[in-house]
Write an enzyme that holds these catalytic residues in place. Structure first.
Site, PDB file in Angstrom:
ATOM      1  N   ASN A  58       0.875  -1.162   0.000  1.00 36.31           N
ATOM      2  CA  ASN A  58       0.000   0.000   0.000  1.00 36.31           C
ATOM      3  C   ASN A  58       0.917   1.217   0.000  1.00 36.31           C
ATOM      4  O   ASN A  58       1.646   1.454   0.975  1.00 36.31           O
ATOM      5  CB  ASN A  58      -0.894  -0.023   1.242  1.00 36.31           C
ATOM      6  CG  ASN A  58      -1.854   1.155   1.264  1.00 36.31           C
ATOM      7  OD1 ASN A  58      -1.656   2.164   0.584  1.00 36.31           O
ATOM      8  ND2 ASN A  58      -2.914   1.032   2.037  1.00 36.31           N
ATOM      9  N   VAL A  59       0.866   1.997  -1.068  1.00 36.85           N
ATOM     10  CA  VAL A  59       1.845   3.084  -1.217  1.00 36.85           C
ATOM     11  C   VAL A  59       1.644   4.230  -0.230  1.00 36.85           C
ATOM     12  O   VAL A  59       2.464   5.141  -0.166  1.00 36.85           O
ATOM     13  CB  VAL A  59       1.867   3.651  -2.654  1.00 36.85           C
ATOM     14  CG1 VAL A  59       2.450   2.661  -3.630  1.00 36.85           C
ATOM     15  CG2 VAL A  59       0.481   4.137  -3.085  1.00 36.85           C
ATOM     16  N   ASN A  85       3.773   5.618  -9.584  1.00 37.82           N
ATOM     17  CA  ASN A  85       2.645   5.830 -10.492  1.00 37.82           C
ATOM     18  C   ASN A  85       1.272   5.552  -9.892  1.00 37.82           C
ATOM     19  O   ASN A  85       0.274   6.039 -10.414  1.00 37.82           O
ATOM     20  CB  ASN A  85       2.898   4.924 -11.719  1.00 37.82           C
ATOM     21  CG  ASN A  85       1.673   4.708 -12.551  1.00 37.82           C
ATOM     22  OD1 ASN A  85       1.260   5.606 -13.270  1.00 37.82           O
ATOM     23  ND2 ASN A  85       1.065   3.527 -12.449  1.00 37.82           N
ATOM     24  N   SER A 139      -0.171  14.748 -13.875  1.00 39.91           N
ATOM     25  CA  SER A 139      -1.286  14.762 -14.833  1.00 39.91           C
ATOM     26  C   SER A 139      -1.340  16.123 -15.510  1.00 39.91           C
ATOM     27  O   SER A 139      -0.870  17.120 -14.951  1.00 39.91           O
ATOM     28  CB  SER A 139      -2.608  14.514 -14.113  1.00 39.91           C
ATOM     29  OG  SER A 139      -3.704  14.777 -14.987  1.00 39.91           O
ATOM     30  N   TYR A 153      -7.567  15.794  -6.332  1.00 42.92           N
ATOM     31  CA  TYR A 153      -6.740  15.154  -7.365  1.00 42.92           C
ATOM     32  C   TYR A 153      -5.827  16.195  -8.011  1.00 42.92           C
ATOM     33  O   TYR A 153      -4.609  16.002  -8.129  1.00 42.92           O
ATOM     34  CB  TYR A 153      -7.655  14.506  -8.411  1.00 42.92           C
ATOM     35  CG  TYR A 153      -6.933  13.734  -9.493  1.00 42.92           C
ATOM     36  CD1 TYR A 153      -6.689  12.367  -9.357  1.00 42.92           C
ATOM     37  CD2 TYR A 153      -6.490  14.361 -10.653  1.00 42.92           C
ATOM     38  CE1 TYR A 153      -6.034  11.654 -10.348  1.00 42.92           C
ATOM     39  CE2 TYR A 153      -5.823  13.661 -11.644  1.00 42.92           C
ATOM     40  CZ  TYR A 153      -5.606  12.304 -11.498  1.00 42.92           C
ATOM     41  OH  TYR A 153      -4.936  11.603 -12.474  1.00 42.92           O
ATOM     42  N   ALA A 155      -4.932  19.164  -6.952  1.00 44.42           N
ATOM     43  CA  ALA A 155      -3.947  19.707  -6.010  1.00 44.42           C
ATOM     44  C   ALA A 155      -2.842  18.685  -5.740  1.00 44.42           C
ATOM     45  O   ALA A 155      -1.657  19.034  -5.633  1.00 44.42           O
ATOM     46  CB  ALA A 155      -4.638  20.102  -4.707  1.00 44.42           C
ATOM     47  N   SER A 156      -3.209  17.404  -5.645  1.00 43.57           N
ATOM     48  CA  SER A 156      -2.190  16.371  -5.385  1.00 43.57           C
ATOM     49  C   SER A 156      -1.191  16.303  -6.540  1.00 43.57           C
ATOM     50  O   SER A 156       0.013  16.159  -6.325  1.00 43.57           O
ATOM     51  CB  SER A 156      -2.842  14.997  -5.162  1.00 43.57           C
ATOM     52  OG  SER A 156      -3.340  14.446  -6.365  1.00 43.57           O
ATOM     53  N   LYS A 157      -1.679  16.423  -7.758  1.00 42.02           N
ATOM     54  CA  LYS A 157      -0.781  16.321  -8.916  1.00 42.02           C
ATOM     55  C   LYS A 157       0.094  17.568  -9.033  1.00 42.02           C
ATOM     56  O   LYS A 157       1.240  17.498  -9.485  1.00 42.02           O
ATOM     57  CB  LYS A 157      -1.596  16.100 -10.191  1.00 42.02           C
ATOM     58  CG  LYS A 157      -2.368  14.762 -10.203  1.00 42.02           C
ATOM     59  CD  LYS A 157      -1.455  13.564 -10.027  1.00 42.02           C
ATOM     60  CE  LYS A 157      -2.182  12.244 -10.231  1.00 42.02           C
ATOM     61  NZ  LYS A 157      -1.303  11.079 -10.058  1.00 42.02           N
TER      62      LYS A 157
HETATM   63  P1  NAD Z   1      -5.686   2.435 -12.798  1.00 45.18           P
HETATM   64  O1  NAD Z   1      -6.829   2.615 -11.865  1.00 45.18           O
HETATM   65  O2  NAD Z   1      -5.904   1.734 -14.086  1.00 45.18           O
HETATM   66  O3  NAD Z   1      -4.478   1.725 -12.029  1.00 45.18           O
HETATM   67  C1  NAD Z   1      -4.054   2.163 -10.773  1.00 45.18           C
HETATM   68  C2  NAD Z   1      -3.297   1.037 -10.070  1.00 45.18           C
HETATM   69  O4  NAD Z   1      -2.837   1.560  -8.810  1.00 45.18           O
HETATM   70  C3  NAD Z   1      -4.151  -0.203  -9.766  1.00 45.18           C
HETATM   71  O5  NAD Z   1      -3.446  -1.368 -10.100  1.00 45.18           O
HETATM   72  C4  NAD Z   1      -4.389  -0.101  -8.259  1.00 45.18           C
HETATM   73  O6  NAD Z   1      -4.536  -1.364  -7.629  1.00 45.18           O
HETATM   74  C5  NAD Z   1      -3.125   0.608  -7.801  1.00 45.18           C
HETATM   75  N1  NAD Z   1      -3.323   1.301  -6.516  1.00 45.18           N
HETATM   76  C6  NAD Z   1      -4.329   2.149  -6.170  1.00 45.18           C
HETATM   77  N2  NAD Z   1      -4.180   2.547  -4.904  1.00 45.18           N
HETATM   78  C7  NAD Z   1      -3.049   1.957  -4.433  1.00 45.18           C
HETATM   79  C8  NAD Z   1      -2.365   1.970  -3.187  1.00 45.18           C
HETATM   80  N3  NAD Z   1      -2.823   2.679  -2.129  1.00 45.18           N
HETATM   81  N4  NAD Z   1      -1.242   1.238  -3.054  1.00 45.18           N
HETATM   82  C9  NAD Z   1      -0.778   0.500  -4.099  1.00 45.18           C
HETATM   83  N5  NAD Z   1      -1.373   0.445  -5.291  1.00 45.18           N
HETATM   84  C10 NAD Z   1      -2.496   1.154  -5.462  1.00 45.18           C
HETATM   85  O7  NAD Z   1      -5.109   3.921 -13.036  1.00 45.18           O
HETATM   86  P2  NAD Z   1      -4.303   4.581 -14.286  1.00 45.18           P
HETATM   87  O8  NAD Z   1      -5.291   5.297 -15.127  1.00 45.18           O
HETATM   88  O9  NAD Z   1      -3.362   3.625 -14.894  1.00 45.18           O
HETATM   89  O10 NAD Z   1      -3.512   5.709 -13.493  1.00 45.18           O
HETATM   90  C11 NAD Z   1      -2.169   5.556 -13.118  1.00 45.18           C
HETATM   91  C12 NAD Z   1      -1.631   6.925 -12.745  1.00 45.18           C
HETATM   92  O11 NAD Z   1      -1.767   7.819 -13.858  1.00 45.18           O
HETATM   93  C13 NAD Z   1      -2.356   7.590 -11.580  1.00 45.18           C
HETATM   94  O12 NAD Z   1      -1.427   8.263 -10.764  1.00 45.18           O
HETATM   95  C14 NAD Z   1      -3.271   8.570 -12.264  1.00 45.18           C
HETATM   96  O13 NAD Z   1      -3.611   9.651 -11.444  1.00 45.18           O
HETATM   97  C15 NAD Z   1      -2.412   9.002 -13.437  1.00 45.18           C
HETATM   98  N6  NAD Z   1      -3.123   9.571 -14.571  1.00 45.18           N
HETATM   99  C16 NAD Z   1      -4.112   8.874 -15.210  1.00 45.18           C
HETATM  100  C17 NAD Z   1      -4.754   9.465 -16.294  1.00 45.18           C
HETATM  101  C18 NAD Z   1      -5.866   8.749 -17.006  1.00 45.18           C
HETATM  102  O14 NAD Z   1      -6.559   9.409 -17.793  1.00 45.18           O
HETATM  103  N7  NAD Z   1      -6.083   7.478 -16.810  1.00 45.18           N
HETATM  104  C19 NAD Z   1      -4.391  10.733 -16.738  1.00 45.18           C
HETATM  105  C20 NAD Z   1      -3.363  11.409 -16.076  1.00 45.18           C
HETATM  106  C21 NAD Z   1      -2.729  10.811 -14.993  1.00 45.18           C
END
Ligand code: NAD
Length: 259
Positions: A58-59, A85, A139, A153, A155-157
């Protein structure tokens, strides 16, 4: 020879979406992959597919993050790339007028505190070996304002961007590069879930993407592999945008404009 041949890469959130596509790309480019994720159902299978290691982590928990990097180091002897990520985008994070402190805190913990914990855990290994590449997922929303807000979200990014810049500058002369990855909207479960509940929001976002489509996770993974590899050896402390032109568009053209 792959561009990551001989390197060891740790990927958080590697069981889905961008992280999963990146784990596959890293392995295809010759890297040894260590995945840290909550998903203990799919994690072991994915690690086996890639010939790497899955560590349930858990990150948001410092001990889990420390154990993730310690296990990677112990098993493979080094850590060349850390792709920090894992992130969430839950529906109760909305306009500031609707978002409560619990929703705010949860998103800050998973999206921002986790990046602090991962960087803090991996930097001593990279300092010891004299180099490495850290890529923190931010993001496009950290760069542009959206009327359809997810306040925590965003603000976190923004925090990820600022922290990454500072780390990139601080550790540049130690051979450690630290970059933020800023994807535009990507076709992953995170986005599908959000937009399935609100198709109007999805359509509204697409209007602003010059390419007229969302990215595929593999297109983001290609950028991460570049940033993790020695091909990007003079790139650090950047907001690395992979957004189909979104952040530089005032208005976008439509198909009909070319008829
Ligand atoms: P996703 O939901 O497909 O995958 C996220 C993964 O993170 C999952 O495998 C989940 O189990 C894991 N996870 C979640 N909480 C966790 C925790 N507390 N500890 C460990 N693992 C955990 O998401 P994604 O779309 O691939 O997003 C990945 C990253 O990219 C994120 O940081 C997201 O904010 C960012 N992002 C996504 C997009 C988009 O449009 N999808 C755009 C910009 C940025």
């Amino acid at each position: 020879m792959g561009k990551l041949e001989g390197k060891v890469g740790v990927i958080t959130g590697g069981c889905s979406g961008i992280g999963l596509a990146t784990a596959r790309k890293f392995a295809a480019e010759g890297a040894t992959v260590v995945i840290g994720d909550l998903d203990e159902v799919n994690g072991p299978r994915i690690a086996e597919e890639l010939g790497g290691l899955f560590v349930k982590a858990n990150v948001t928990v410092a001990e889990d993050v420390e154990a993730l990097f310690a296990q990677a180091k112990e098993k493979y002897g080094r850590i060349d790339v850390a792709f920090n990520n894992a992130g969430i985008s839950p529906p109760d994070d909305d306009s500031i007028l609707k978002t409560g402190i619990e929703a705010w805190d949860k998103v800050q913990n998973v999206n921002l505190t986790s990046v602090y914990l991962c960087c803090k855990a991996v930097l001593p290994y990279m300092l010891e070996q004299g180099g490495g590449s850290i890529i923190n997922t931010a993001s496009f929303v950290a760069i542009m304002g959206a009327a359809t807000s997810q306040i925590s979200y965003t603000a976190s990014k923004g925090g990820v961007l600022a922290m990454t810049r500072e780390l990139g500058v601080q550790f540049a002369r130690k051979g450690i590069r630290v970059n933020a990855l800023c994807p535009g909207p990507v076709n992953t479960p995170l986005l599908q879930e959000l937009f399935a509940k609100d198709p109007e929001r999805a359509a509204r976002r697409l209007i602003h993407v010059p390419m007229g489509r969302f990215a595929e996770p593999e297109e983001i993974a290609n950028a991460v592999a570049f940033l993790g590899s020695d091909e990007s050896s003079f790139i650090t402390a950047t907001d690395f945008l992979v957004d189909g032109g979104l952040s530089n568009a005032y208005v976008t053209s439509l198909e009909s404009d070319f008829e």
